[in-house]
Write a protein that holds these residues in place. Sequence first.
Motif, mmCIF file in Angstrom:
data_model
loop_
_atom_site.group_PDB
_atom_site.id
_atom_site.type_symbol
_atom_site.label_atom_id
_atom_site.label_comp_id
_atom_site.label_asym_id
_atom_site.label_seq_id
_atom_site.Cartn_x
_atom_site.Cartn_y
_atom_site.Cartn_z
ATOM 1 N N ASP A 6 41.384 0.946 -35.821
ATOM 2 C CA ASP A 6 41.772 2.361 -35.901
ATOM 3 C C ASP A 6 42.622 2.656 -37.139
ATOM 4 O OD1 ASP A 6 41.843 5.016 -35.071
ATOM 5 O OD2 ASP A 6 43.619 4.729 -33.824
ATOM 6 N N ARG A 7 42.106 2.277 -38.301
ATOM 7 C CA ARG A 7 42.846 2.502 -39.540
ATOM 8 C C ARG A 7 42.175 3.511 -40.459
ATOM 9 N NH1 ARG A 7 43.005 -3.034 -38.612
ATOM 10 N NH2 ARG A 7 41.136 -3.331 -39.880
ATOM 11 N N GLY A 8 40.928 3.858 -40.214
ATOM 12 C CA GLY A 8 40.168 4.646 -41.175
ATOM 13 C C GLY A 8 40.122 6.127 -40.873
ATOM 14 N N ASP A 9 39.354 6.817 -41.705
ATOM 15 C CA ASP A 9 39.109 8.251 -41.548
ATOM 16 C C ASP A 9 37.719 8.518 -42.098
ATOM 17 O OD1 ASP A 9 39.531 10.851 -40.863
ATOM 18 O OD2 ASP A 9 40.797 11.347 -42.571
ATOM 19 N N GLY A 10 37.108 9.604 -41.671
ATOM 20 C CA GLY A 10 35.778 9.918 -42.165
ATOM 21 C C GLY A 10 35.020 10.772 -41.177
ATOM 22 N N LYS A 11 33.700 10.781 -41.321
ATOM 23 C CA LYS A 11 32.835 11.611 -40.487
ATOM 24 C C LYS A 11 31.710 10.766 -39.912
ATOM 25 C CE LYS A 11 33.699 15.793 -43.220
ATOM 26 N NZ LYS A 11 33.084 16.878 -44.019
ATOM 27 N N VAL A 12 31.083 11.316 -38.882
ATOM 28 C CA VAL A 12 29.925 10.654 -38.295
ATOM 29 C C VAL A 12 29.034 11.702 -37.632
ATOM 30 C CG1 VAL A 12 31.026 10.177 -36.058
ATOM 31 C CG2 VAL A 12 29.149 8.715 -36.875
#
Length: 205
Positions: free
Chosen positions: A154-160
């Motif tokens: 649980d360190r990232g960021d972004g879209k899916v």
Amino acid sequence: MSYLVIGGTGRTGRQVVDQLRAQGHAVVIGTRRPRGDDAVAVDLAQPLPVGVLDDIAGVVVSVEPPVDAAGADAVMNRGIARLAGLAGARQIQLVLLSQIYITRAEQHPELAGIIRARAAGEQAVRDSGAPYTIVRPAWLTDAPATGHRLEQGDRGDGKVSRETVARAAVAALLHPAARGKTFELYDDANAQDWATGFAELLLDR
């Protein structure tokens, strides 16, 4: 035996239903306002109907939480805990769609109540004894699926893409290598097959 998709009329849940049916599986749609013979009334803020898990091989939960903290707690914490307890008692596979930032609620104070409720629901699933997978999608889009990346920590960021999330949920439901694991899901052009990706993930402690 059928699969139950709670939230199966939502934007992501509908795709889970469609993908399961495309693979030849029988599906029961759990929704607060059921229509048709393939739907049952399920409101996670309330006790589950008697018999709702009869003849169910696995459950996918794809539910948008209420925007207020109390409502989110009723659905995503206490409601998920009730469901997980029943699934654990019957050893029914449970796939929970959660979100990223579960361990970083302070970075989104406007969503902190929802995130805390989701985190508590996640832990209830882990503690239930049910065979489970917890999928933490990045910020959702309606774009077509282009590929995926699995992460842990649980360190990232972004879209899916919602389509990708639905594919992940179905794959997790059907692949034993996904059980007992929590992972984040992002769009990525360089996707590996689900079985390989699940096998490389670490089990939850």
